[in-house]
Design a protein around this motif. Structure first.
Motif, PDB file in Angstrom:
ATOM      1  N   UNK A 248     134.261  11.351  59.375  1.00 44.54           N
ATOM      2  CA  UNK A 248     133.852  11.631  57.995  1.00 44.54           C
ATOM      3  C   UNK A 248     132.720  12.645  57.930  1.00 44.54           C
ATOM      4  N   UNK A 249     131.582  12.303  58.507  1.00 47.16           N
ATOM      5  CA  UNK A 249     130.406  13.161  58.460  1.00 47.16           C
ATOM      6  C   UNK A 249     130.261  13.872  59.800  1.00 47.16           C
ATOM      7  N   UNK A 250     130.672  15.131  59.833  1.00 52.32           N
ATOM      8  CA  UNK A 250     130.699  15.861  61.098  1.00 52.32           C
ATOM      9  C   UNK A 250     129.314  16.322  61.551  1.00 52.32           C
ATOM     10  N   UNK A 251     128.297  16.219  60.703  1.00 50.71           N
ATOM     11  CA  UNK A 251     126.957  16.665  61.066  1.00 50.71           C
ATOM     12  C   UNK A 251     126.024  15.505  61.379  1.00 50.71           C
ATOM     13  N   UNK A 252     126.523  14.295  61.351  1.00 52.81           N
ATOM     14  CA  UNK A 252     125.683  13.145  61.636  1.00 52.81           C
ATOM     15  C   UNK A 252     125.579  12.925  63.146  1.00 52.81           C
ATOM     16  N   UNK A 253     124.408  12.456  63.585  1.00 51.93           N
ATOM     17  CA  UNK A 253     124.238  12.122  64.993  1.00 51.93           C
ATOM     18  C   UNK A 253     125.009  10.872  65.382  1.00 51.93           C
ATOM     19  N   UNK A 254     125.259  10.001  64.418  1.00 54.20           N
ATOM     20  CA  UNK A 254     125.849   8.701  64.713  1.00 54.20           C
ATOM     21  C   UNK A 254     127.376   8.778  64.694  1.00 54.20           C
ATOM     22  N   UNK A 255     128.034   8.186  65.685  1.00 54.07           N
ATOM     23  CA  UNK A 255     129.498   8.175  65.701  1.00 54.07           C
ATOM     24  C   UNK A 255     130.041   7.212  64.652  1.00 54.07           C
ATOM     25  N   UNK A 256     130.987   7.673  63.877  1.00 53.05           N
ATOM     26  CA  UNK A 256     131.617   6.819  62.865  1.00 53.05           C
ATOM     27  C   UNK A 256     133.022   6.401  63.289  1.00 53.05           C
ATOM     28  N   UNK A 257     133.350   6.658  64.550  1.00 60.81           N
ATOM     29  CA  UNK A 257     134.603   6.190  65.140  1.00 60.81           C
ATOM     30  C   UNK A 257     134.249   5.521  66.466  1.00 60.81           C
ATOM     31  N   UNK A 457     111.676   6.150  59.550  1.00 56.97           N
ATOM     32  CA  UNK A 457     112.617   5.032  59.598  1.00 56.97           C
ATOM     33  C   UNK A 457     113.290   4.833  58.243  1.00 56.97           C
ATOM     34  N   UNK A 458     112.567   5.050  57.169  1.00 56.37           N
ATOM     35  CA  UNK A 458     113.136   4.923  55.823  1.00 56.37           C
ATOM     36  C   UNK A 458     114.236   5.970  55.609  1.00 56.37           C
ATOM     37  N   UNK A 459     113.974   7.209  56.029  1.00 53.97           N
ATOM     38  CA  UNK A 459     114.990   8.269  55.910  1.00 53.97           C
ATOM     39  C   UNK A 459     116.209   7.955  56.782  1.00 53.97           C
ATOM     40  N   UNK A 460     115.968   7.403  57.951  1.00 52.21           N
ATOM     41  CA  UNK A 460     117.074   7.043  58.840  1.00 52.21           C
ATOM     42  C   UNK A 460     117.957   5.983  58.204  1.00 52.21           C
ATOM     43  N   UNK A 461     117.363   4.974  57.590  1.00 61.71           N
ATOM     44  CA  UNK A 461     118.148   3.920  56.949  1.00 61.71           C
ATOM     45  C   UNK A 461     118.943   4.463  55.763  1.00 61.71           C
ATOM     46  N   UNK A 462     118.335   5.389  55.010  1.00 63.15           N
ATOM     47  CA  UNK A 462     119.076   6.008  53.901  1.00 63.15           C
ATOM     48  C   UNK A 462     120.297   6.768  54.412  1.00 63.15           C
ATOM     49  N   UNK A 463     120.125   7.470  55.519  1.00 63.88           N
ATOM     50  CA  UNK A 463     121.250   8.221  56.095  1.00 63.88           C
ATOM     51  C   UNK A 463     122.351   7.277  56.572  1.00 63.88           C
ATOM     52  N   UNK A 465     123.005   4.234  55.564  1.00 62.72           N
ATOM     53  CA  UNK A 465     123.654   3.573  54.427  1.00 62.72           C
ATOM     54  C   UNK A 465     124.584   4.516  53.672  1.00 62.72           C
ATOM     55  N   UNK A 466     124.363   5.813  53.808  1.00 63.31           N
ATOM     56  CA  UNK A 466     125.224   6.783  53.123  1.00 63.31           C
ATOM     57  C   UNK A 466     126.462   7.135  53.931  1.00 63.31           C
ATOM     58  N   UNK A 467     126.481   6.773  55.204  1.00 62.71           N
ATOM     59  CA  UNK A 467     127.626   7.121  56.045  1.00 62.71           C
ATOM     60  C   UNK A 467     128.857   6.299  55.675  1.00 62.71           C
ATOM     61  N   UNK A 472     135.137   3.507  54.399  1.00 66.29           N
ATOM     62  CA  UNK A 472     134.507   2.194  54.457  1.00 66.29           C
ATOM     63  C   UNK A 472     133.016   2.348  54.765  1.00 66.29           C
ATOM     64  N   UNK A 473     132.146   1.515  54.169  1.00 60.58           N
ATOM     65  CA  UNK A 473     130.699   1.619  54.428  1.00 60.58           C
ATOM     66  C   UNK A 473     130.374   1.395  55.903  1.00 60.58           C
TER      67      UNK A 473
END
Length: 516
Positions: A248-257, A457-463, A465-467, A472-473
């Motif tokens: 979904x988000x190709x620029x995120x550091x976190x894997x969504x698969x 940490x607040x910005x990280x949690x916002x990111x 939660x938006x993924x 699916x959330x």
């Protein structure tokens, strides 16, 4: 659930894989076909072409074409060549055109797999380069495809990347059909469906979609199909290609698969309504959609008693926070908030740092970069010496740095605990963003202290939660909070209390318990 096929599924539209040959029909002359195949493939040494002639005739009545090393040569001699050699001499001249193709196919089927026909060179080349034996007959504008593929592959062995004390030891291999069979052995249900699409203009890699009909959500399933069908690339060599192209988000550091090498892990995910993506040539299977908590779960959690499994899972969450924030907290406290430390500890730290020429941030940066270099060197060096070099190198360099006054002993302890905490994650793909973000938190801690850490940490949690993972959330069931799914999130309830499937599955079949 109605099955919506791929738009470019290999089983129904092979010629789309080789568009430059799709409109070229197969010539009725066997010799012309052989010359064309040999020319297009550059006369490669592994291209085997065997002709069969009628007695007293110069023109070939039939030919068998296959790739040495991809097809079973023994089966070709036993089931194909002998049948053709016996059947074709009875046909001569124009009689070849009246040869009963159905009767010949029945003979070829004895002891072999499925035999089908293709009518264009695009389909012929795709089958030939996949290990299928091609049978050409004089006067026929189509060719037989005998599926007798055979090549050397790695045996099913224990995974070296995802180890467990209790549970199955087998892991996936690089052979697609072996991997699908490993899953079939665990889920013996006719509702376990598979769909295959060929991706890659040059590699023509088979990608199989597996799901349980009635558990997987139709909208998620269709979204996976659409994204796979939209891939236009010359080659797929690993599932990492697919993961990067469909997330979904190709620029995120976190894997969504999620990816795994363990068949029991895939089976468990399928039973929760998720979709598995298997790629030919790689032992890593992709799971979609996924959630953040999935990366903290190990298959061993479900084979141990619930109290021990829950304790280990909470320990993993705590270790990630240590790995992410421990160096930055040390930098912030020793730089801006010394009054938060007990007097005895503050005096001890001050005495250690007395001869250190660098501030805490550069001290931590030097040690973290050094450890990352040692970690990478240990992975890339020969296995016999890689582990010894990484361990010895860490001890020697750490001790030498302290004695030379470059870093303090406390910093060596902080970096060591941080590095060890990273290895508690079962999923290696999640440890990578944690290691990267550690440097970012060290930077904001050196600039703004604890305030910078809290804001970061607040910005990280916002990111997070938006993924989304295929709609699916990503942070479910924590955000949004799903009470029923919390039974297997931060901790695991006893098996007899986990009677509901997670929200990733269809609600029409949400119960794990069967009355009969």
């Amino acid at each position: 659930m109605q099955r919506q096929p791929f738009t470019n599924r290999s089983s129904s539209n092979d010629n789309q894989m080789l568009p430059e040959y799709a409109d070229i029909p197969i010539d009725p002359s066997v010799e012309n076909n052989l010359l064309r195949i040999k020319r297009d493939m550059g006369g490669s040494d592994d291209l085997i072409m065997r002709q069969i002639h009628n007695e007293g005739k110069n023109t070939a009545a039939a030919a068998v074409v296959y790739i040495d090393g991809l097809s079973n040569a023994m089966a070709i001699n036993q089931y194909i060549y002998d049948v053709l050699d016996y059947s074709l001499p009875r046909f001569d001249g124009e009689d070849m055109m009246t040869l009963d193709a159905g009767a010949l196919a029945k003979k070829l089927l004895n002891g072999m797999g499925p035999v089908r026909t293709v009518s264009d060179l695009g389909s012929l080349y795709k089958n030939l380069l996949s290990g299928v034996a091609i049978i050409l007959l004089r006067g026929h504008q189509y060719a037989y495809c005998a599926d007798i593929r055979e090549w050397k592959g790695r045996d099913v062995t224990e995974s070296t990347n995802q180890t467990s004390i209790r549970g199955p030891r087998e892991s996936f291999t690089e052979t697609l059909r072996t991997n699908t069979s490993l899953i079939r052995r665990k889920i013996k249900d006719p509702r376990l469906w598979m769909e295959t699409v060929t991706i890659g203009h040059m590699t023509k890699t088979d990608v199989t979609l597996m799901y349980i009909n009635g558990l997987a959500k139709p909208d998620v399933l269709q979204l996976v199909r659409d994204r796979l069908s939209a891939i236009k690339i010359d080659g797929i060599l690993d599932s990492g290609y697919i993961e990067e192209l469909i997330e979904d988000n190709k620029w995120s550091l976190f894997p969504t698969i999620f990816n795994t090498e363990l068949p029991d892990n895939v089976a468990g995910q399928l039973l929760e309504g998720r979709v598995a993506i298997l790629v030919e040539g790689t032992p890593n299977v992709l799971i979609a959609p996924t959630q953040m908590v999935t990366f903290f779960q190990s298959t061993e959690d479900y084979y141990q008693r619930t109290f021990y499994a829950s304790l280990l899972r909470i320990l993993r969450f705590g270790s990630v926070f240590i790995s992410l924030l421990f160096p930055s907290l040390y930098i912030a406290i020793t730089t801006f908030h010394r009054d938060m430390l007990p007097a005895s500890l503050l005096i001890s730290l001050a005495a250690q740092r007395e001869g250190v020429p660098f501030p805490a941030f550069f001290e931590a940066l030097i040690m973290e970069i050094t450890f990352e270099i040692l970690r990478e060197a240990g992975l890339r060096m020969p296995r016999a010496i890689g582990q010894a070099v990484s361990v010895v190198g860490t001890l020697v360099i750490g001790q030498a740095a302290v004695e030379a006054g470059i870093v303090s002993a406390a910093m060596v302890i902080v970096v060591s605990i941080t590095a060890i905490s990273t290895f508690t994650l079962p999923a290696y793909s999640m440890s990578i963003p944690v290691r990267i973000l550690r440097f970012a938190f060290m930077g904001v801690a050196a600039s703004f202290g604890l305030f910078g850490i809290i804001m970061g940490f607040f910005v990280l949690m916002l990111h997070l939660c938006a993924l989304r993972s295929f709609g699916e959330p990503f942070m479910a069931p924590l955000s949004p909070f799903i009470k029923t799914d919390m039974q297997d999130a931060l901790f695991r309830l006893p098996r007899w209390l986990m009677f509901k499937r997670p929200e990733t599955s269809l609600k029409t079949d949400s119960s794990r318990i069967r009355k009969n």
